[in-house]
Write a protein that holds these residues in place. Sequence first.
Motif, short mmCIF file in Angstrom:
data_model
loop_
_atom_site.label_atom_id
_atom_site.label_comp_id
_atom_site.label_asym_id
_atom_site.label_seq_id
_atom_site.Cartn_x
_atom_site.Cartn_y
_atom_site.Cartn_z
N GLN A 244 0.77 -1.04 -0.07
CA GLN A 244 0.19 0.16 0.06
C GLN A 244 0.91 1.30 0.06
OE1 GLN A 244 -3.32 0.24 -0.50
NE2 GLN A 244 -3.03 2.48 -0.36
N VAL A 245 1.98 1.25 0.74
CA VAL A 245 2.95 2.35 0.84
C VAL A 245 3.34 2.84 -0.63
CG1 VAL A 245 5.17 3.29 1.72
CG2 VAL A 245 3.38 1.95 3.00
N PHE A 246 3.94 1.66 -1.31
CA PHE A 246 4.47 1.96 -2.68
C PHE A 246 3.24 2.06 -3.60
CE2 PHE A 246 5.64 0.60 -6.91
CZ PHE A 246 6.71 1.18 -7.10
N GLN A 247 2.18 1.78 -3.49
CA GLN A 247 1.01 2.22 -4.30
C GLN A 247 0.81 3.71 -4.25
OE1 GLN A 247 0.05 0.18 -7.29
NE2 GLN A 247 1.83 -1.20 -6.69
N SER A 248 0.44 4.01 -2.76
CA SER A 248 0.02 5.36 -2.51
C SER A 248 1.18 6.24 -3.10
CB SER A 248 -0.04 5.61 -0.98
OG SER A 248 -0.92 4.83 -0.75
N TYR A 249 2.48 6.12 -3.04
CA TYR A 249 3.70 6.73 -3.57
C TYR A 249 3.46 7.16 -4.98
CZ TYR A 249 7.92 8.12 -5.38
OH TYR A 249 9.10 8.79 -5.96
N ILE A 250 3.12 5.90 -5.94
CA ILE A 250 2.92 5.77 -7.19
C ILE A 250 2.01 6.66 -7.74
CG2 ILE A 250 2.68 4.56 -9.18
CD1 ILE A 250 5.71 4.33 -8.28
N ARG B 88 1.96 10.23 -9.69
CA ARG B 88 1.52 10.45 -10.99
C ARG B 88 0.86 11.62 -11.20
NH1 ARG B 88 0.33 4.20 -11.76
NH2 ARG B 88 2.22 3.68 -12.87
N ARG B 89 -0.01 11.91 -9.92
CA ARG B 89 -0.96 13.16 -9.80
C ARG B 89 -0.14 14.41 -10.10
NH1 ARG B 89 -4.05 12.47 -4.42
NH2 ARG B 89 -4.45 14.56 -5.01
N ARG C 21 -0.36 20.28 -14.17
CA ARG C 21 0.27 21.35 -14.89
C ARG C 21 0.63 22.55 -13.78
NH1 ARG C 21 -2.24 23.90 -20.18
NH2 ARG C 21 -1.39 21.67 -20.90
N GLU C 22 -0.17 22.64 -13.04
CA GLU C 22 0.03 23.87 -12.16
C GLU C 22 1.48 23.27 -11.22
OE1 GLU C 22 -1.54 26.54 -8.43
OE2 GLU C 22 -3.07 25.36 -9.84
N CYS C 23 1.56 22.21 -10.86
CA CYS C 23 2.57 21.77 -9.96
C CYS C 23 3.78 21.61 -10.70
CB CYS C 23 2.12 20.16 -9.39
SG CYS C 23 1.23 20.21 -7.83
N GLN C 24 3.84 21.36 -11.89
CA GLN C 24 4.92 20.94 -12.90
C GLN C 24 5.49 22.51 -12.87
OE1 GLN C 24 6.70 18.32 -13.70
NE2 GLN C 24 5.37 17.39 -12.21
N GLN C 25 4.61 23.44 -13.27
CA GLN C 25 5.36 25.03 -13.50
C GLN C 25 5.88 25.50 -12.12
OE1 GLN C 25 1.69 26.90 -14.81
NE2 GLN C 25 2.02 26.30 -16.71
N LYS C 26 5.13 25.03 -11.08
CA LYS C 26 5.93 25.38 -9.75
C LYS C 26 7.25 24.94 -9.53
CE LYS C 26 1.57 26.23 -7.13
NZ LYS C 26 0.81 25.94 -5.84
N GLU D 271 1.40 16.19 0.07
CA GLU D 271 0.87 14.80 0.08
C GLU D 271 2.10 14.05 -0.68
OE1 GLU D 271 -2.72 11.77 -1.38
OE2 GLU D 271 -2.83 14.08 -2.16
N PHE D 272 2.38 14.40 -1.67
CA PHE D 272 3.55 13.80 -2.37
C PHE D 272 4.84 13.35 -1.33
CE2 PHE D 272 7.87 13.70 -4.59
CZ PHE D 272 7.56 12.25 -5.38
#
Length: 147
Positions: free
Chosen positions: A24-30, A34-35, A40-45, A91-92
């Motif tokens: 579950q830990v790994f799946q949550s991380y992945i 991905r989110r 787009r906003e996170c990537q720009q930041k 969260e990430f």
Amino acid sequence: MMTMTDLSLVHEAQDLSDLITSSQVFQSYIHVKRRVQDDRECQQKLLYFQELKEKYEEVQRFGKYHPDFRSITAEVREYKRQLDTDPLLAEFKQTEKELHELLSEISLLLANQVSPNIKVPTGNPFFDAQQSSCSGGCGSGGSCGCG
């Protein structure tokens, strides 16, 4: 040439890898990773922060004597605070920390199966304190007492 023992270890390593990636830990991380990648906003930041870090590194070469030292340093700190308070990025970071802790625990368990003297850098003082009372390390000169 592989022996049966080598083959057995390869299979066990693959089984351990499968357990980790299905956890579950790994799946949550992945999922959260991905989110972040799809946002787009996170990537720009993150891209802007990378640019700020490059400016900061340039300013650090000259230290307080660089004309933009204070402004760049303050901007980096302020923007870092903004990133830390972004809900998705927070969260990430949390899921990344949980995965790191899981992998550190597994590393410690594996190392201790081989020898209690193996040092595993976990980055976590709780785990690092459990490993050994060797102070200074073997490279500190003189008699180290590890062993």
